[in-house]
Structure formats: C-alpha cells, structure tokens
Design a protein around this motif. Structure first.
Motif, mmCIF file in Angstrom:
data_model
loop_
_atom_site.group_PDB
_atom_site.id
_atom_site.type_symbol
_atom_site.label_atom_id
_atom_site.label_comp_id
_atom_site.label_asym_id
_atom_site.label_seq_id
_atom_site.Cartn_x
_atom_site.Cartn_y
_atom_site.Cartn_z
ATOM 1 N N SER A 219 0.766 -1.495 -0.152
ATOM 2 C CA SER A 219 0.563 -0.330 -0.025
ATOM 3 C C SER A 219 0.945 1.371 -0.121
ATOM 4 O O SER A 219 1.805 1.419 1.075
ATOM 5 N N SER A 220 0.748 1.901 -0.803
ATOM 6 C CA SER A 220 1.743 3.341 -0.811
ATOM 7 C C SER A 220 1.120 4.276 0.119
ATOM 8 O O SER A 220 2.172 4.446 0.719
ATOM 9 N N THR A 221 -0.141 4.360 0.615
ATOM 10 C CA THR A 221 -0.422 4.891 2.190
ATOM 11 C C THR A 221 0.612 4.622 3.198
ATOM 12 O O THR A 221 0.436 5.461 3.851
ATOM 13 N N ASP A 222 0.582 2.901 3.477
ATOM 14 C CA ASP A 222 1.117 2.487 4.387
ATOM 15 C C ASP A 222 2.788 2.917 3.996
ATOM 16 O O ASP A 222 3.136 3.220 5.183
ATOM 17 N N GLN B 114 2.857 6.865 5.105
ATOM 18 C CA GLN B 114 3.038 7.243 6.397
ATOM 19 C C GLN B 114 3.847 6.426 7.394
ATOM 20 O O GLN B 114 4.499 7.806 8.474
#
Length: 512
Positions: A486-489, A492
């Motif tokens: 996940s690019s979001t992870d 973060q």
C-alpha cells in the motif's frame, strides 16, 4: 393465508432465486439483540451445514426483541458468511413450511425444550440440528485480521543512516511521487500461494505425528506476479509476462492480476500446472510447505513467442524486472536475448533469482543495474561458502558485472555493495531489519526488489533506494500472505522524525 406471512413469502421467493434450485439452504432464526461471539460460532457452524445460509431476524413484535429490528438486521448482514437475511413478520415454523430449508439450526440450549420447528421440518423431510458452534471460529477472526491488518507498530527507521547519506524522509516521499505512471515490465515465474491455517489438535497416539485441522484457506498471487502487483499498487504502469497452466490456479491468478490493474500476458503451457505452493500454518508458524509444480524449461516454440511478445513491449518500458524462481519460465537463451534487447534500447534491468528449495544462479543476469540475492543464493552463484560478506558481494559483482549488489540477510537486514560515481573503490553499507516483529517473512525479498529497483530507475541513488526498499519489506512482512504493498502505508512510514524519535534513536530504542 395468514396476512403476516405475505411479506415473508416475498422474501422466500427472493431466497429461492438467489440460492438456486440445487442449493442446500440452511435456516437460522433469532432475536440477535447484540451479535456476540456465541452467535458468530453458531452461524459459522450453520453456514458449513449447507450451501446458502438464511437468517431470519425476529420482528419488533416478538418478546425479547430489545433493539429496533433494523439495527439487529444490520448486525446480521455485516457477517460475511450470511448469504441472506430478512426481518420475519411471522413465526419461524411457518416460514420453514414455505421455505423448506434442508437444515434448520438452533442453539444447544433449545435441545431439551419444545421446538415447534421440529414438526415443520418433519412435514417435508428436513432436519433440525442443535449446536453452539465451535471455539475455533474465534481463531478464524484473528487469522483474517493477521491477513488484512498490518502491524506497522513494530517498524523501526534508523536515523543515523539518513544522516550518513545526507537525505531526509521528505526526499523519499518525493521519490515515491515519481513512481506514478512509471512504466515497468516484470518477467518471471507465476506462483499461487495458498495458506492453510490450522488448529493443532495434539499428537497422534499411533505415531509421533502432529495432528491439525484446517480452519481457514486463503490464496494469494506469488512469484513474479506479486512483484508486478507491488509495482502497480505503488503507482507504476505494469506489464507482466509469464507462463501458466490451464487450471483453476491460473484462473485465480488472472482474476487477481486484473483486480490489481496489472496488464498480464500469460502464455498457456499444457505440459505444466500453474505452480501452487501450499503452506500449512498453526500458531503463527509454518508447519509444512507443499509445492505442486514442474520445473522443466518452456519448449523452444513457446520461448520464441514469449521473447517476441516481451520485445514488442519494450518501446513503452522504463525498467525491466526479472523475477526468477527457476521453475522453467526463463531458460538461459530467453534471458540472454531479453537482456540484449534491454541493452540495445538502453533500458535498465534488475534481477532476483531465488534458490530456496530449487537451484539457481543469480549471476546469469549479466550487466544488471541491481541484483538482490540472499547470502545463500550469492554463495551458490560464486561457489564460495567461506568468504566474508563484502568479499562475497565483490565476487558476485565481478561474475555478474552488476552495478549494485544487495545481499539480503534475513533478521540481520541487508548489505549493499555499490558502484561509486567517480569510479573509485566500491562502497559498502548495511541496514538492519526494519520490522522487529514480523508476521510472515515470505514476501520480504519481492517487496524489497520492487521498491528499490523502481526508486533507482526514477533517479534515486542506491542509498535512498535501499532505505525505501527496506521500509517496503517491513510493511509487507507485518501481515500474513502476499497482499500488494500500500503506497499509503509506505507514505505513513516516510513521515518526518519527531523530537521524540530523535531521543529514542539516541538511546537505541526508537520504535514507530
């Protein structure tokens, strides 16, 4: 006909349409004021008694219904293994007479009481069963959380390395932004990974064998397929080339690759099944791995078609990733011709060649921008089982003519042997393992390869790239099974260090 049954008949008509004529329908009725673990166990048991689970939620007029029917109905419909639910306006036994389910399930506490449902099922030859389900259902819920919810709290981020190589988290975030729309071709073996989570029952009395019962099966894309999927979910435009059998595993792989938006070209080979690896796990540990495969090279005519298809796509390609598992997809003649095509078009390429249960030679990918072998794979390639790590990396560099070597060392982290910009002495540095409490280390190398190589191809240096790759690997192994990054992870984890981080780092205790 009782007017209260009319609305239930409409629901029964819909149930029959959805279930189909041959489905074994299972029916459960109740108030379900608060859905608790006991309800979940009962409903899970009921779902395993047939093909289509129907739950009747008591209406507001029924004694014991403490919450509005709509709230209780919403609680039941949120349960994934309930196929159909509705609010009943008539008694359960009247619904049973019309619905005629194969099985009706009630809780154990009702077995010694009067059950009007018994007479209803007797009229058409159905079956009334009593059960409170099994405790193992709680384990299923936890196992699914292990798969779906990463534990990112065990990831560390070494600050001293950033200081040593003069870059920041902001620089890494800017690099990741360049992943969007970057064109990547992934070439290599397709694997489907099946995780069979088991509950240990004990030791056999006949022989010293561990006895388990399977409670959850999950399938994932593996091999080069997960490399392509990682690249896609990180923002790249990905073309994937591989060979598959004509079987259910191949159908699954095509569906998942399409779901992850990977443009996949899978050549069918009737002489081999799609590689399927089963991992039997209990208590968070793998007990046994069973591989269903054939390892012979693809035949020459198929190899020629494969080469031509890949070469025709290189005009719209910025990076080639060879993800080799030595199961026959990439014979040496195929590798040599595709590498020559990359060199001719000035396209950088990277490679990983896995040798766990199989034998391989990562040095056969001559002239790569990056190779990412394990220590064992590097030693197999150069046939040196005694040299120190830096000497080993240098031997592999000379044999493969690679620009950069990253040795992956498991719990000890990674070591890089990097090409200097000024043609001086080769440079070496290391990073520790970023995840201090991994759940499943099986996908670490694939995620490291994917993220590090794309970062290098978009312009990052090796130091920035390997740090990004280490964060990607740490995120990947924070859960069970191969689920695309996940690019979001990652973003973060690329947040700037705080004062607290700095204090923890100075004491050697930093944990994000």
């Amino acid at each position: 006909m009782d007017s209260s049954l009319l609305s239930d008949i409409a629901e029964i008509t819909e149930i029959r349409a959805r279930a189909g004529a041959d489905a074994r329908v299972v029916f459960v009725a109740g108030n379900f004021n608060t859905v608790h673990p006991g309800h979940l166990r009962l409903l899970k048991f009921a779902s395993e008694c047939g093909d289509f689970l129907v739950v009747g939620v008591a209406g507001d007029h029924i004694p014991g219904a403490l919450l509005p029917a709509q709230l209780r109905f919403d609680g039941i419909t949120a349960i994934s293994f309930v196929n159909y639910a509705f609010v009943m306006t008539s008694a359960p036994e009247d619904i049973i007479r019309v619905l005629r389910p194969t099985v009706v399930v009630k809780g154990d506490e009702h077995e010694s009481k009067d059950n009007p449902e018994q007479a209803a099922v007797d009229e058409y030859g159905g079956k009334l069963m009593f059960s409170s389900g099994e405790m193992r259902f709680s384990s299923i819920d936890l196992l699914k959380r292990d798969i779906l919810e990463p534990n990112l709290g065990s990831i560390i981020r070494p600050q001293d390395y950033l200081d040593r190589h003069a870059f920041s988290m902001r620089d890494l975030r800017a690099i990741m932004e360049k992943f969007k729309g970057f064109r990547v071709a992934v070439i290599g073996d397709l694997i489907v990974d099946e995780y069979v989570s088991c509950e240990a029952l004990g030791m056999s009395q006949e022989d010293p064998t561990l006895v388990v019962t399977p409670i959850l099966q999950e399938r994932f894309i593996g091999g080069a397929g997960i490399v392509a999927s990682h690249a896609c979910t990180l923002g790249a435009e990905v073309s994937y080339f591989s060979v598959a059998g004509t079987d259910v595993a191949a159908d699954f792989a095509r569906e998942k690759l399409q779901e992850y938006k990977v443009t996949a070209t899978l050549f069918e080979d009737d002489s081999r099944p799609t590689t399927l690896k089963q991992r039997f796990r209990a208590a968070g540990k793998t007990l046994l791995r069973v591989s269903h495969l054939r390892q012979h090279d693809i035949e020459p005519r198929l190899a020629r078609r494969f080469i031509e298809k890949v070469k025709s796509s290189l005009a719209a390609c910025d990076l080639v990733i060879f993800s080799d598992f030595n199961y026959g997809c990439l014979p040496q003649a195929v590798v040599d011709e595709l590498i020559a095509a990359c060199v001719e078009r000035n396209i950088p390429f990277v490679a990983d060649s896995q040798s766990s249960s199989q034998m391989g030679d990562v040095s056969r990918f001559k002239g790569a921008m990056l190779l990412t072998p394990t220590e064992r794979e590097a030693r197999l390639a150069v046939r040196d089982y005694n040299a120190g790590l830096v000497v080993l990396a240098e031997q592999l560099r000379q044999q493969s003519r690679a620009d950069n070597i990253i040795l992956t060392l498991g719990a000890e982290g990674i070591l890089v042997h990097a090409k200097p910009e000024d043609n001086g002495d080769w440079l070496t540095d290391r990073l520790p393992a970023f995840n201090i409490s991994p759940k499943d280390t099986a996908g670490a190398g694939d995620s490291l390869l994917t993220c590090t190589s794309i970062a290098m191809a978009v312009g990052a240096d090796i130091w920035q790239s390997m740090y990004l790759g280490s964060i990607a690997a740490a995120c990947q192994i924070s859960r069970v099974g191969n689920i695309p990054l996940s690019s979001t992870d990652l973003m973060q984890e690329l947040k700037d260090f705080s004062i607290t981080d700095t204090l923890l780092a100075s004491s050697g205790q930093r944990k994000m």
